[in-house]
Design a protein around this motif. Structure first.
Motif, short mmCIF file in Angstrom:
data_model
loop_
_atom_site.label_atom_id
_atom_site.label_comp_id
_atom_site.label_asym_id
_atom_site.label_seq_id
_atom_site.Cartn_x
_atom_site.Cartn_y
_atom_site.Cartn_z
N LYS A 61 0.84 -1.20 0.00
CA LYS A 61 0.00 0.00 0.00
C LYS A 61 0.87 1.24 0.00
CE LYS A 61 -3.77 -2.09 2.71
NZ LYS A 61 -4.56 -1.97 3.96
N ASP A 65 -2.62 5.47 -0.54
CA ASP A 65 -3.63 4.43 -0.34
C ASP A 65 -4.05 4.35 1.12
OD1 ASP A 65 -3.50 3.72 -3.03
OD2 ASP A 65 -2.04 2.12 -2.69
N CYS A 66 -3.05 4.36 2.00
CA CYS A 66 -3.33 4.22 3.43
C CYS A 66 -4.12 5.41 3.96
CB CYS A 66 -2.02 4.09 4.21
SG CYS A 66 -1.18 2.53 3.93
N GLU A 69 -7.71 5.24 2.62
CA GLU A 69 -8.38 4.06 3.15
C GLU A 69 -8.95 4.37 4.53
OE1 GLU A 69 -6.18 0.55 5.14
OE2 GLU A 69 -6.56 -0.12 3.09
N GLU A 155 2.54 9.45 -3.03
CA GLU A 155 2.17 8.56 -4.14
C GLU A 155 3.21 7.48 -4.41
OE1 GLU A 155 0.50 12.68 -5.44
OE2 GLU A 155 2.34 11.93 -4.53
#
Length: 241
Positions: A61, A65-66, A69, A155
């Motif tokens: 990840k 993303d983390c 999320e 990113e």
């Protein structure tokens, strides 16, 4: 032999008061989302999701993303609705923070000397922000993003400081061994921790951050002007990296 230098950004390449910068950042962010979130709700969600991102150790990840999320679990809006607003904020509104930084021309002079001598350069800033926000700050420091072999952003990275995996990932990305690399930063716990891998370290004291624990001892320390003198003494590399 050292042929690569990693640089922290905030407080190192770009002198600033982190508390003032953070306050202005949240003021701008909350203004951007004022029609969607109450300021307190947005600020608490961003802080919590940032902490979640920092604690992540799952390499599959990215930091981005983390963050999102966790952020999705704290809001009642669809992320697809919010992404364009975040993008516009970092592209346009984020530049309003420029007046809270204090660029030092000695930084640019030091980078120019290192480039001329053939050293690899990396911006090893804590990758909590998107590319646009980090590139803005590099520009505010009077530097050119193209001069750096790697710039860590949320990113392209999978770990954050002070996780030692962050530095391991950089070494992997630039294909360098610890013996060839020096980390330059102003935060003892986030930057000098890199010494655990065998990197040489230079602690910049102009905007020093030291939480006193854990204790890490830098190989060199001093002001950004002291670093400039240090750079002048470095050997010119015969074969540019």
């Amino acid at each position: 032999m050292i042929d690569t230098l990693l640089f922290d950004l905030d407080g190192t390449l770009l002198p600033l008061d982190i508390e003032i910068f953070t306050l202005k950042y949240f003021n701008e962010l909350c203004n951007k989302f004022e029609s969607i979130f109450e300021p307190r709700v947005l600020q608490e969600a961003v802080w919590a999701s940032t902490k979640y991102m920092i604690c992540n150790t799952q390499k599959e990840k990215t930091n981005k993303d983390c963050f999102f999320e966790d952020f999705q679990t704290r809001i009642e809006r669809n992320l697809e609705e919010l992404f364009p607003i975040f993008d516009e904020f970092y592209n346009k509104d984020f530049v309003n923070l420029k007046d809270s930084v204090n660029p030092n021309p000695v930084v640019k002079e030091s980078i120019e000397i290192l480039k001329d001598k053939g050293y690899n350069l990396v911006v090893a800033t804590n990758p909590l922000f998107p590319k646009e926000a980090i590139f803005h700050r590099i520009d505010w420091a009077g530097l050119n993003a193209d001069d750096f072999k790697l710039i860590t952003t949320y990113e392209n990275m999978h770990y954050c400081k002070p996780n030692i995996q962050y530095y391991e990932e950089i070494l992997e990305l630039i294909n360098k061994k610890p013996d060839n690399v020096m980390m330059v930063g102003n935060d003892v716990q986030e930057d000098i921790i890199s010494s655990k891998l065998g990197l040489k370290t230079f602690l910049i004291e102009d905007c020093l951050i030291d939480r006193k624990s854990p204790v890490y001892i830098p190989d060199y320390r001093g002001s950004i002007s002291d670093f400039y003198e240090f750079v002048n003494e470095l050997p010119r590399l015969k074969n540019k990296c």
